[in-house]
Design an enzyme around this catalytic site. Structure first.
Site, PDB file in Angstrom:
ATOM      1  CB  SER A 175       6.141  26.320 -36.274  1.00  0.00           C
ATOM      2  OG  SER A 175       4.787  27.249 -36.080  1.00  0.00           O
TER       3      SER A 175
HETATM    4  N1  SAM Z   1       1.051  28.044 -33.564  1.00  0.00           N
HETATM    5  C1  SAM Z   1       0.719  26.381 -34.221  1.00  0.00           C
HETATM    6  C2  SAM Z   1       1.082  25.286 -33.371  1.00  0.00           C
HETATM    7  O1  SAM Z   1       1.766  25.931 -32.351  1.00  0.00           O
HETATM    8  O2  SAM Z   1       1.404  24.539 -33.465  1.00  0.00           O
HETATM    9  C3  SAM Z   1       1.363  26.508 -35.262  1.00  0.00           C
HETATM   10  C4  SAM Z   1       0.553  27.367 -36.237  1.00  0.00           C
HETATM   11  S1  SAM Z   1      -0.117  26.688 -38.036  1.00  0.00           S
HETATM   12  C5  SAM Z   1       2.036  27.179 -38.182  1.00  0.00           C
HETATM   13  C6  SAM Z   1      -0.675  27.995 -38.652  1.00  0.00           C
HETATM   14  C7  SAM Z   1      -2.375  28.139 -37.904  1.00  0.00           C
HETATM   15  O3  SAM Z   1      -2.695  29.286 -38.028  1.00  0.00           O
HETATM   16  C8  SAM Z   1      -3.328  26.672 -38.406  1.00  0.00           C
HETATM   17  O4  SAM Z   1      -3.197  25.716 -37.549  1.00  0.00           O
HETATM   18  C9  SAM Z   1      -3.942  27.564 -39.215  1.00  0.00           C
HETATM   19  O5  SAM Z   1      -5.284  26.537 -38.982  1.00  0.00           O
HETATM   20  C10 SAM Z   1      -4.813  29.354 -38.377  1.00  0.00           C
HETATM   21  N2  SAM Z   1      -4.993  29.971 -38.812  1.00  0.00           N
HETATM   22  C11 SAM Z   1      -4.941  30.976 -40.252  1.00  0.00           C
HETATM   23  N3  SAM Z   1      -4.726  31.812 -40.492  1.00  0.00           N
HETATM   24  C12 SAM Z   1      -5.988  31.832 -39.369  1.00  0.00           C
HETATM   25  C13 SAM Z   1      -7.154  32.843 -38.917  1.00  0.00           C
HETATM   26  N4  SAM Z   1      -7.488  34.140 -39.073  1.00  0.00           N
HETATM   27  N5  SAM Z   1      -7.444  32.234 -37.345  1.00  0.00           N
HETATM   28  C14 SAM Z   1      -6.425  32.077 -36.597  1.00  0.00           C
HETATM   29  N6  SAM Z   1      -6.464  30.999 -36.837  1.00  0.00           N
HETATM   30  C15 SAM Z   1      -5.989  31.058 -38.261  1.00  0.00           C
END
Ligand code: SAM
Length: 230
Positions: free
Chosen positions: A67
């Site tokens: 993000s």
């Molecule tokens: N917090 C992260 C960082 O500091 O880099 C950024 C997160 S990114 C915007 C969203 C993440 O959520 C992705 O890596 C995606 O694979 C993960 N994601 C989506 N659905 C998910 C789920 N049900 N359980 C775990 N991770 C999930």
């Protein structure tokens, strides 16, 4: 004036923090300190290092992003994180936001350190995030779990704070309701899969959920049993 290209990472990070303060996004001393300490460039792919302190999301592979820093700042401020707390993050991605949370709940000087549990559905990102956390020394304060975060992590529940970093179709995926402590806060983007979403903070008070809309946002979708279908 020093050219931005010639600045080292520390100087660039300082400049980013100053600009987030000027824009009124960073206001809380502890969050300002955490963002000044955690090295975002160590959580992004090598080829994106030079852009690590630009206020923008960056690709981290597998169609996912880290993000933008203003979003990390905003979410940390909304969560009102404090020393000693147990935090659950859904969507580890790069591991950067988990490290920021760890800096807030378990600072170096802490006699009562908290802990961050973070869940990621992509195994490749779990591996990368673990590497970034180890490189920066946050691996002892953050536990990375591979799985579907919409189910939460009951083994360590309840949590003081829950952070969801992917857009959910519902305000709180059902399992997370029970895993949030009384008086706890969840910060979550809610809306459609196609980037029309709002960020909410929701407080659990006497078993009820009191929600407040923060702002419009654009997050990748939360995919899982209590999220969107893949
Ligand atoms: N917090 C992260 C960082 O500091 O880099 C950024 C997160 S990114 C915007 C969203 C993440 O959520 C992705 O890596 C995606 O694979 C993960 N994601 C989506 N659905 C998910 C789920 N049900 N359980 C775990 N991770 C999930």
């Amino acid at each position: 004036m020093v050219s931005i290209v010639k600045m080292n990472f520390e100087e660039k990070r300082k400049q980013l923090v100053e600009s987030l303060k000027e824009r009124g996004i960073l206001t809380k001393e502890e969050v300002i300190k955490a963002m000044s300490i955690v090295p975002r460039h160590k959580f992004v792919p090598k080829e994106a290092e030079s852009s690590a302190y630009i206020d923008s999301p960056l690709s981290i592979g597998l169609g996912q992003t880290i993000s933008a820093p203003h979003m990390n700042a905003m979410m940390c401020e909304c969560l009102e994180l404090s020393e000693g707390e147990k935090v659950l993050e859904i969507g580890t991605g790069s591991g950067y936001h988990a490290a920021l949370c760890a800096e807030l709940v378990a600072p170096e000087s802490s006699e009562n350190p908290g802990h961050v549990f973070t869940i990621e559905r992509h195994e490749g990102l779990v591996k990368r995030a673990k590497e970034g956390l180890k490189k920066t020394g946050y691996d002892k304060k953050v536990t990375v779990i591979h799985g579907d975060g919409t189910l939460g992590f009951p083994k360590e529940a309840p949590y003081d704070k829950i952070l969801v970093t992917a857009a959910s179709p519902t305000k709180i995926p059902t399992p997370l309701k029970d895993q949030l402590k009384e008086g706890g806060i969840i910060c979550i983007p809610v809306g459609s899969k196609s980037f029309s979403q709002n960020l909410y903070t929701i407080k659990k008070l006497k078993g009820n959920f009191d929600s407040k809309k923060i702002t419009g946002v654009r997050f990748v979708p939360l995919i899982g049993e209590y999220g969107f279908e893949s």
